[in-house]
Enzyme design. Structure first.
Site, PDB file in Angstrom:
ATOM      1  N   SER A  80       2.184  10.594   2.996  1.00  0.00           N
ATOM      2  CA  SER A  80       1.575   9.814   1.912  1.00  0.00           C
ATOM      3  C   SER A  80       0.864   8.599   2.507  1.00  0.00           C
ATOM      4  O   SER A  80      -0.096   8.756   3.254  1.00  0.00           O
ATOM      5  CB  SER A  80       2.643   9.401   0.888  1.00  0.00           C
ATOM      6  OG  SER A  80       2.058   8.709  -0.194  1.00  0.00           O
ATOM      7  N   HIS A 135      -0.396  12.926  -0.335  1.00  0.00           N
ATOM      8  CA  HIS A 135      -0.602  12.301  -1.636  1.00  0.00           C
ATOM      9  C   HIS A 135      -1.992  11.683  -1.654  1.00  0.00           C
ATOM     10  O   HIS A 135      -2.264  10.736  -0.904  1.00  0.00           O
ATOM     11  CB  HIS A 135       0.449  11.218  -1.892  1.00  0.00           C
ATOM     12  CG  HIS A 135       1.848  11.744  -1.984  1.00  0.00           C
ATOM     13  ND1 HIS A 135       2.951  10.928  -1.924  1.00  0.00           N
ATOM     14  CD2 HIS A 135       2.325  13.000  -2.129  1.00  0.00           C
ATOM     15  CE1 HIS A 135       4.048  11.663  -2.036  1.00  0.00           C
ATOM     16  NE2 HIS A 135       3.692  12.926  -2.151  1.00  0.00           N
ATOM     17  N   ASP A 168       9.566  11.621  -1.449  1.00  0.00           N
ATOM     18  CA  ASP A 168       9.064  12.984  -1.590  1.00  0.00           C
ATOM     19  C   ASP A 168       9.179  13.700  -0.251  1.00  0.00           C
ATOM     20  O   ASP A 168       8.824  13.148   0.793  1.00  0.00           O
ATOM     21  CB  ASP A 168       7.604  12.955  -2.063  1.00  0.00           C
ATOM     22  CG  ASP A 168       7.064  14.343  -2.348  1.00  0.00           C
ATOM     23  OD1 ASP A 168       7.877  15.233  -2.692  1.00  0.00           O
ATOM     24  OD2 ASP A 168       5.837  14.541  -2.236  1.00  0.00           O
TER      25      ASP A 168
END
Length: 387
Positions: free
Chosen positions: A206, A233, A329
């Site tokens: 991310s 992301h 995540d």
């Protein structure tokens, strides 16, 4: 002591709006504003802010040029504001290449479902990248002679209670924040392959991920023997431009994943923003399934979703890693991979822009190795017996 922030934008309305949000967090304080890149460079030298928020399109000097100038003279964590367009995506990626650590859409309604969530996200991002300011301001170490043989750590085999093996970075071009770390003696040890056999590589990341993925993938050879899944992301308007950029920089093929894509060796597939990427079929004849992200999912794409899907199809044949990023995540998906016998690595804390996702995996005891960014591609090649 509050984090000192310099806000840079040619719009007085936006400067005021961002300043109000930042000052709403007691941990943060806007110390001044600049109306263009040239003024930002000058005020950075004078005021030594801890973090800078930077617009891209400005008169006199644009944001990308300003980032380059600041990184040369006074390295400082920079958060870019970007428009969610194809051109905005390309410019934002240029800013990250120049040394910016992170970005957010300039329209706050594009980053959250409501104003309170958008405010919290902006404050959180500024606080997170502020943690890198101490590293970015360290003096550069003396250059070291090139090492003829790959540096390394002892590879961990897949066991019920793996031994974690930290490896410290020599240096990293990812950003000035990560290029000032002194070399550790352990960096000179050699990697060893675990002997496991793999059929897929999967990488989740991310914040800080665009530069991290570029660093890892650009070092892989054109004859790389496995397909690679990339979960970053990123807004939907950015992923096509990012895949195109990676494809131009790498020897392997990189593309934005499409529904029905057949997984091919030597190709990397970037999950499209706003969607979820899953695997259908069986090893050797697997296809990608791209589905709607869903309103209930916090991340679109989601590392957990793709990792979990890979665990079901490939079992113990996945070489996976979780790189820099905010949040957790990837932890649940990595746990599923580990339970099937696959390998999970995490990027180490020192080389992360944000040590969130890798930390979640490491603290849960899921990953078997902590690796500095600059050595991950080398570790992959050794593990796959390509060097």
């Amino acid at each position: 002591m509050a984090v000192k922030v310099l806000v840079v934008d040619d719009s007085s309305f936006f400067r005021r709006r961002v300043s109000e949000i930042i000052n709403g967090d007691p941990r943060l304080q806007v110390i001044d504003c600049a109306v263009n890149g040239k003024e930002a460079v000058e005020k950075t030298a004078q005021l030594k802010p801890d973090v800078i928020t930077m617009d891209i399109e400005m008169p006199v000097m644009d944001g990308i040029t300003a980032v380059r100038e600041i990184m040369k003279a006074n390295p400082t964590p920079i958060l870019m504001f970007s428009s969610l367009t194809h051109d905005g995506a390309k410019a934002t990626l240029d800013a990250l290449d120049a040394g910016a650590l992170d970005f957010l859409p300039k329209k706050f309604e594009d980053i959250a479902r409501n104003r309170d969530e958008a405010v919290s996200l902006l404050q959180q991002r500024v606080n997170e990248i502020a943690r890198k300011r101490a590293f970015m301001r360290r003096p550069m170490p003396a250059a070291r002679p090139a090492v003829a043989t790959p540096a390394a750590t002892t590879a961990a085999t897949a066991t019920a209670t793996p031994t974690r093996t930290p490896v410290r970075p020599i240096s990293s071009p990812m950003s000035p924040a990560l290029s000032t770390r002194p070399t550790s003696p352990v960096s000179m040890s050699r990697f060893k392959a675990s002997g496991k056999r793999y059929q897929l590589v999967a990488i989740g990341t991310s914040t800080g991920g665009p530069v991290a993925l570029q660093k890892v993938l650009s070092s892989l050879p054109a004859n790389f023997p496995l397909p690679i899944l990339l979960i970053q992301h990123m807004p939907s308007t950015f992923t096509a431009a990012f895949a195109q950029r990676l494809n131009g920089l790498c020897k392997i093929s990189v593309k934005e994943a499409q529904d029905g894509d057949t997984l091919q060796a030597g190709s990397a597939y970037l999950a499209p923003g706003g969607m979820q990427m899953m695997i259908d079929g069986r090893p050797g004849a697997a296809r990608l399934k791209i589905i709607d992200g869903g309103d209930r999912m916090n991340y679109k794409p989601c590392v957990d979703v793709t990792f979990g899907s890979a665990a079901k199809i490939y079992g113990d044949k996945v070489l996976s890693m979780v790189l820099t990023g905010m949040g957790a995540d990837g932890r649940d998906g990595a746990r599923m991979l580990k339970e099937e016998g696959s390998t999970v690595w995490a990027q180490d804390e020192e080389s992360c822009v944000v040590y969130g996702m890798p930390q979640a995996v490491a603290k849960a005891g899921i990953s078997t190795e902590d690796l500095p960014l600059e050595r991950i591609s080398e570790r992959i090649l050794v593990e796959l017996n390509l060097v």
